[in-house]
Design an enzyme around this catalytic site. Structure first.
Site, PDB file in Angstrom:
ATOM      1  CE  LYS A  22      -2.182   0.117  -4.572  1.00  0.00           C
ATOM      2  NZ  LYS A  22      -2.061   0.751  -3.238  1.00  0.00           N
ATOM      3  CG  ASN A  23       0.656  -1.678  -1.647  1.00  0.00           C
ATOM      4  OD1 ASN A  23       0.165  -0.655  -2.120  1.00  0.00           O
ATOM      5  ND2 ASN A  23      -0.056  -2.580  -0.996  1.00  0.00           N
ATOM      6  CB  CYS A 118      -8.582   5.303   5.129  1.00  0.00           C
ATOM      7  SG  CYS A 118      -8.543   3.917   4.002  1.00  0.00           S
ATOM      8  NE  ARG A 123      -5.114   1.694   5.923  1.00  0.00           N
ATOM      9  CZ  ARG A 123      -4.885   1.619   4.623  1.00  0.00           C
ATOM     10  NH1 ARG A 123      -5.644   2.277   3.772  1.00  0.00           N
ATOM     11  NH2 ARG A 123      -3.897   0.905   4.152  1.00  0.00           N
ATOM     12  CG  ASP A 309      -4.273  -5.057   0.161  1.00  0.00           C
ATOM     13  OD1 ASP A 309      -5.079  -4.566   0.962  1.00  0.00           O
ATOM     14  OD2 ASP A 309      -3.160  -4.536  -0.094  1.00  0.00           O
ATOM     15  NE  ARG A 401      -5.973   4.886  -4.475  1.00  0.00           N
ATOM     16  CZ  ARG A 401      -6.136   4.262  -3.310  1.00  0.00           C
ATOM     17  NH1 ARG A 401      -7.326   4.098  -2.812  1.00  0.00           N
ATOM     18  NH2 ARG A 401      -5.090   3.816  -2.639  1.00  0.00           N
TER      19      ARG A 401
HETATM   20  C1  UD1 Z   1      -0.213  -1.513   3.607  1.00  0.00           C
HETATM   21  C2  UD1 Z   1      -0.668  -1.584   2.164  1.00  0.00           C
HETATM   22  C3  UD1 Z   1      -2.138  -1.943   2.093  1.00  0.00           C
HETATM   23  C4  UD1 Z   1      -2.428  -3.201   2.881  1.00  0.00           C
HETATM   24  C5  UD1 Z   1      -1.868  -3.116   4.294  1.00  0.00           C
HETATM   25  C6  UD1 Z   1      -1.983  -4.409   5.076  1.00  0.00           C
HETATM   26  C7  UD1 Z   1       0.799   0.022   1.111  1.00  0.00           C
HETATM   27  C8  UD1 Z   1       0.928   1.326   0.407  1.00  0.00           C
HETATM   28  N1  UD1 Z   1      -0.427  -0.296   1.532  1.00  0.00           N
HETATM   29  O1  UD1 Z   1      -0.942  -0.450   4.215  1.00  0.00           O
HETATM   30  O2  UD1 Z   1      -2.504  -2.122   0.729  1.00  0.00           O
HETATM   31  O3  UD1 Z   1      -3.816  -3.419   2.958  1.00  0.00           O
HETATM   32  O4  UD1 Z   1      -0.464  -2.751   4.245  1.00  0.00           O
HETATM   33  O5  UD1 Z   1      -1.363  -5.445   4.395  1.00  0.00           O
HETATM   34  O6  UD1 Z   1       1.747  -0.716   1.230  1.00  0.00           O
HETATM   35  N2  UD1 Z   1      -1.924   0.464  12.318  1.00  0.00           N
HETATM   36  C9  UD1 Z   1      -1.949   1.100  13.547  1.00  0.00           C
HETATM   37  N3  UD1 Z   1      -1.055   2.108  13.765  1.00  0.00           N
HETATM   38  C10 UD1 Z   1      -0.150   2.485  12.817  1.00  0.00           C
HETATM   39  C11 UD1 Z   1      -0.130   1.833  11.565  1.00  0.00           C
HETATM   40  C12 UD1 Z   1      -1.039   0.816  11.346  1.00  0.00           C
HETATM   41  O7  UD1 Z   1      -2.749   0.758  14.411  1.00  0.00           O
HETATM   42  O8  UD1 Z   1       0.640   3.397  13.087  1.00  0.00           O
HETATM   43  C13 UD1 Z   1      -2.895  -0.630  12.061  1.00  0.00           C
HETATM   44  C14 UD1 Z   1      -3.818  -0.296  10.886  1.00  0.00           C
HETATM   45  O9  UD1 Z   1      -4.927   0.448  11.307  1.00  0.00           O
HETATM   46  C15 UD1 Z   1      -4.193  -1.696  10.436  1.00  0.00           C
HETATM   47  C16 UD1 Z   1      -2.941  -2.509  10.680  1.00  0.00           C
HETATM   48  O10 UD1 Z   1      -2.169  -1.757  11.617  1.00  0.00           O
HETATM   49  O11 UD1 Z   1      -5.239  -2.197  11.227  1.00  0.00           O
HETATM   50  C17 UD1 Z   1      -2.086  -2.809   9.483  1.00  0.00           C
HETATM   51  O12 UD1 Z   1      -1.790  -1.616   8.815  1.00  0.00           O
HETATM   52  P1  UD1 Z   1      -0.442  -1.397   8.003  1.00  0.00           P
HETATM   53  O13 UD1 Z   1       0.275  -2.688   7.862  1.00  0.00           O
HETATM   54  O14 UD1 Z   1       0.275  -0.249   8.581  1.00  0.00           O
HETATM   55  O15 UD1 Z   1      -1.012  -0.983   6.589  1.00  0.00           O
HETATM   56  P2  UD1 Z   1      -0.474   0.146   5.621  1.00  0.00           P
HETATM   57  O16 UD1 Z   1       1.012   0.188   5.664  1.00  0.00           O
HETATM   58  O17 UD1 Z   1      -1.241   1.387   5.813  1.00  0.00           O
END
Ligand code: UD1
Length: 422
Positions: A22-23, A118, A123, A309, A401
């Site tokens: 999915k991701n 969320c 996030r 996850d 989902r």
């Molecule tokens: C992706 C995955 C999700 C998984 C996560 C971590 C997808 C669609 N989703 O989510 O299933 O749980 O990686 O492996 O691929 N953060 C910030 N600022 C930002 C972005 C992120 O502080 O601009 C923080 C987030 O709050 C979190 C951490 O970084 O604590 C990791 O998030 P991130 O790796 O960005 O996760 P996603 O890409 O949203």
């Protein structure tokens, strides 16, 4: 809203085919916006999140055709593209933010709604924003929307370091940099297999990328990208989830398409807990070693560490392991919402901040429980399969989902599971 009824009925045996990730698919689909030529994705999972991304891309003017019952996605975005990603779609799924980088690279401007709250944590999007700003974008927040514009109409390559190895930020910056002028270097890039998959697909489209899968990715911008056909990588989270079924209930299950390198840190913890995982010609075979499961400590980390996850599902396993396990959640601050539901089933869990201490009990007991997010939902199903009596998991829309044909796959290994239609 549908619910799922699960009855614990002993060991599980058989074979489960694992879908495309999915991701990975959610970041490969927006890559279509980078090119005028067709992008074909094979091995796509059939999930409601994919339908949401389809809806979003169509709203931007891209064509998305779902072929072979959704296993193949034919995407194209020639002609004019709308650069506004509307809140009504974006709010359904955070991964919608992955259109920001491609839109900015192609159009020189983009207006993308912030995804909003969320359940598993705040996030924010600061890392995406800072990364794209380093490439010469000017971004401001107005009325809940990010308004982004490339200075001089085109992004420029730059060297940047991510404060955290964010998956989404790495993907957005990587996609944007493929069409930027000059060289981009991303330091502290995320190393997840889905990023490697994206880079491989972009390379087929003509992008110049090196270092994916390491924390330093270098991208040499090109003027245009072409079309490609790409097979979506195996879903390591779906894989890990079904690996837990024989681990919790006993029996032996082969996961078709699974590879050890996708789940190495997770498989190591299973081994410590008393579960055998071996690579076969077609996938991974999982069975319980002799005796009761043993407690293990788990800390979630970016890849190649233990994935956040799979934390909820692992907790379901540790509820009946002998001894005390500590689960530390280092990625998302509010990701133990499954714990109070597992308590209803007789588990012994204490949550303090980012730590959950689980003391194994002999047996869980079935109960009505509520799914709070995608991975929590499936952890409750796994717990139900190992419990005495009936478990009814309500609010299972989260499940659709991220898990395709979930009842069918569990039934294929002998589980007693059925959907109760609302
Ligand atoms: C992706 C995955 C999700 C998984 C996560 C971590 C997808 C669609 N989703 O989510 O299933 O749980 O990686 O492996 O691929 N953060 C910030 N600022 C930002 C972005 C992120 O502080 O601009 C923080 C987030 O709050 C979190 C951490 O970084 O604590 C990791 O998030 P991130 O790796 O960005 O996760 P996603 O890409 O949203």
């Amino acid at each position: 809203m549908d619910s799922i009824l699960v009855k614990g009925n002993g060991a599980l045996n058989g074979v489960i085919p694992i879908a495309g990730a999915k991701n990975a698919c959610l970041t490969l689909m927006p890559a279509t916006l980078l090119s005028e030529e067709p992008l074909t994705l094979t091995n796509a999972p059939r999930l409601s999140d994919i339908a949401t991304m389809t809806q979003l891309l169509r709203s931007l003017g891209a064509e998305v055709a779902s072929l072979q019952e959704g296993k193949v996605l034919a995407l194209a975005s020639h002609g004019s593209i709308n650069h506004v990603a509307d809140y009504e779609i974006v709010r359904k799924m955070r991964a919608s933010n992955l259109v920001l980088g491609p839109l900015l690279a192609r159009e020189g401007h983009a207006v993308v709604s912030l995804p909003g709250g969320c359940a598993i944590g705040a996030r924010p999007m600061d890392l995406h924003i800072h990364g794209l700003e380093a490439l010469g974008a000017e971004i401001e927040l107005k009325d809940g929307y990010l308004h982004a514009r490339a200075k001089g109409g085109k992004l420029r390559g730059a060297e940047l370091t991510l404060r955290m190895a964010s998956v989404g930020a790495t993907e957005n910056i990587l996609m944007a940099a493929t069409l930027a002028k000059g060289t981009t270097v991303i330091h502290n890039a995320a190393r997840e297999p889905e990023i490697v998959d994206l880079a491989q697909c972009l390379r087929k489209m003509g992008a110049q990328i090196e270092g994916e899968g390491t924390s330093r990715i270098e991208i040499q911008g090109v003027d245009r990208l072409g079309g490609a056909t790409h097979q979506v990588v195996t879903d390591r989270i779906e894989l890990g989830t079904y690996m837990l079924a024989p681990a919790i209930c006993g029996g032996e299950v082969e996961l078709l398409g699974g590879r050890m390198n996708l789940v190495a840190a997770f498989a190591e913890k299973l081994d410590e807990a008393g579960v055998s995982v071996v690579e076969t010609a077609n996938g991974l075979k999982v069975s319980r070693k002799n005796g009761r499961l043993k407690a293990v400590n788990v800390t979630t980390e970016p890849f190649p560490g233990f994935p956040t996850d799979l934390q909820a599902q692992m907790m379901a396993l540790l509820c009946t392991a002998e001894g005390t396990s500590v689960l530390e959640e280092k990625i998302f601050e509010n990701r133990f919402m499954h714990a109070p539901e597992l308590l209803r089933m007789g588990a012994q869990i204490e949550v303090h901040g980012g730590h959950a201490t689980v003391t194994g009990v002999e047996k869980l007991r079935g109960a009505p429980v509520m799914a709070t997010d995608l991975r929590a939902s499936v952890s409750l199903i796994l717990a139900g399969l190992a419990a005495e009596g009936e478990t009814v998991v309500s609010r299972v829309y989260h499940l659709d989902r991220g898990y395709e044909r979930v009842e069918e796959k569990f039934r294929g290994i002998g589980a007693h599971i059925e959907r109760i239609k609302a």
